[in-house]
Write a protein that holds these residues in place. Sequence first.
Motif, mmCIF file in Angstrom:
data_model
loop_
_atom_site.group_PDB
_atom_site.id
_atom_site.type_symbol
_atom_site.label_atom_id
_atom_site.label_comp_id
_atom_site.label_asym_id
_atom_site.label_seq_id
_atom_site.Cartn_x
_atom_site.Cartn_y
_atom_site.Cartn_z
ATOM 1 N N TYR A 1 0.873 -1.355 -0.247
ATOM 2 C CA TYR A 1 0.078 -0.217 -0.061
ATOM 3 C C TYR A 1 0.806 1.250 0.012
ATOM 4 N N TRP A 2 2.048 1.300 0.859
ATOM 5 C CA TRP A 2 2.787 2.470 0.917
ATOM 6 C C TRP A 2 3.908 2.431 0.069
ATOM 7 N N LYS A 3 4.204 3.601 -0.849
ATOM 8 C CA LYS A 3 5.230 3.688 -1.529
ATOM 9 C C LYS A 3 6.559 4.161 -0.983
ATOM 10 N N LYS A 4 6.605 4.715 0.258
ATOM 11 C CA LYS A 4 7.672 5.250 1.028
ATOM 12 C C LYS A 4 8.321 4.131 2.021
ATOM 13 N N THR A 5 7.517 2.822 1.827
ATOM 14 C CA THR A 5 8.389 1.893 2.835
ATOM 15 C C THR A 5 9.821 1.498 2.511
ATOM 16 N N THR A 6 10.717 1.459 3.306
ATOM 17 C CA THR A 6 12.076 1.203 2.924
ATOM 18 C C THR A 6 12.615 -0.051 3.510
ATOM 19 N N LYS A 7 13.816 -0.367 2.963
ATOM 20 C CA LYS A 7 14.422 -1.680 3.325
ATOM 21 C C LYS A 7 14.694 -1.603 4.844
ATOM 22 N N ALA A 8 15.262 -0.243 5.298
ATOM 23 C CA ALA A 8 15.813 -0.357 6.354
ATOM 24 C C ALA A 8 14.382 -0.566 7.585
ATOM 25 N N ALA A 9 13.301 -0.337 7.056
ATOM 26 C CA ALA A 9 12.002 -0.699 7.881
ATOM 27 C C ALA A 9 11.773 -2.116 8.046
ATOM 28 N N VAL A 10 11.796 -2.830 6.884
ATOM 29 C CA VAL A 10 11.668 -4.158 6.689
ATOM 30 C C VAL A 10 12.546 -4.730 7.717
#
Length: 530
Positions: A434-443
């Motif tokens: 849903y969210w384009k701004k999700t980052t690798k660091a957050a995963v």
Amino acid sequence: MTPTMIISIPMLILFFGLMIGVGIACRKHSMSVDNFVLGGRSVGPWLTAFAFGTSYFSAVIFVGYAGQFGWNFGLASTWIGLGNAFIGSLLAWTVLGRRTRVMTQHLGSKTMPDFFEKRYDSKKLKVIASFIVFVFLIPYTASLYNGLSSLFNNVFSVPYWVVVVVMAVLTGVYVIFGGYMATAINDFIQGIIMLVGIITVIAAVLAQNGGFKAACDALNISAQAGPEFTSIFGPNPIFLFFVVMLTSLGTWGLPQMVGKFYSIKDEGAIKKGTIISTVFAVIVAGGCYFLGGFGKLYYNEMAESGFISETGAVMFDKVIPTMLSNLAPIIVALIIVLVLAASMSTLSSLVLTSSSTLTLDVIQPTINKKRKVTEKQSVLIMRLFIVFFIALSAVIAILKDTIWANSVFIAQMMGVSWGALAGAFLAPFLYGLYWKKTTKAAVVASFIFGTGLEIVQLAISVGWLNVSNIPVLSFVFTNSLYSGVFAMVGGLILVPIVSLLSQKTLPSEIESKFSCYDAPVVTNKRDSLG
């Protein structure tokens, strides 16, 4: 030979023959990787919905959870089943179904770890996710055998290990032969058995206790239960809430559950599948927990059989078998097939998920560095790993019942598996859709937080760590149900915060990845005004 055995044996032979026959018949549909893992992404609503439901509800729920939570919450335990239906099924299909199907096909991902690699441009994420799946899915798979022992021992007097081996071999045969399509068709058959079985059992138990009103009145005046066990939210509403959340919201992050959306055929199948899956969950899950709510009516029988110790400790796995012990032989035989069907359907889903993840996300990329792996070789490797995963889970289940019978570590490892998988994967998968701004660091943060919290829970449960003097932590780690919910909710909070602080790790070509949602499609005016 008892009447129950006379009826049960032909029913089991017919059931086993049907399962194997479906597996052999579906062999031609499992020659390519896409067909073996996803059924060619052309599976209809009924098969997908029943595959989702039967993967969700195993014998662990019918025998273990229904007995335990029904004993602790009374009729309020029905809320757990309704939560599973409306949060774990209806809302999951509504929020995840279409978007998962569209983006995974657009990215060409076949497994959840594969999605993390292609959505976030990171092979390391795929490897980490695969490792998490392997470590925590195996003990979860082994726990599926637990619900079988009591019923089969009572009826057939056969050793537990024989039941485990028979179930493992038969499940392995039809999954190895037919792949996802055989699993989906057999899930449909097993789902029908579960529906008929649950309705029949509830009717029989209520009739045994004089009907619904008489059973509720007996529970209400029982010295071991009382009015709170027939109240709306039961004797412990807070604990009930955490059980509902873990068992319902957790499905959103489990790879074997989300994977069902990868294979669904089209928009119409998603709409129909949503309704079918929800109704299935209301009947099966709601029925299981509703049945368990009358468990304390059998307190005396439990005590006489030695299932309640002098200190008051209850063997919860014996509650449902005790309730069913005096029913008609034909109903007991149906229950045996029901429990077997529930276990085999979930087992087949888990081993197919495990083998495909390890093969496609770890083994195949490693071999590809030296030489190209063909489609035929990939399918063969997956079949070999299905044998490995089924054998490993069966060995763990048998050892837990014998040599490791007193092992707190193994029992607790099984308990934290669901929370670790859901806590690690739910947030990055949902935001990834849903969210384009999700980052690798957050995963990465979600992976560490979810698995880390459950590893701490494991350490506390086995006595390696003590946080009883710290009020907040002692509440969070009350048990794996509490920590599992905090792992999931914490991930949902953590991922957007870390993403906003780590935009430098934003994946490339994000607009291209989300363009799949903007692709025009042609539809009839009865579905859209245009």
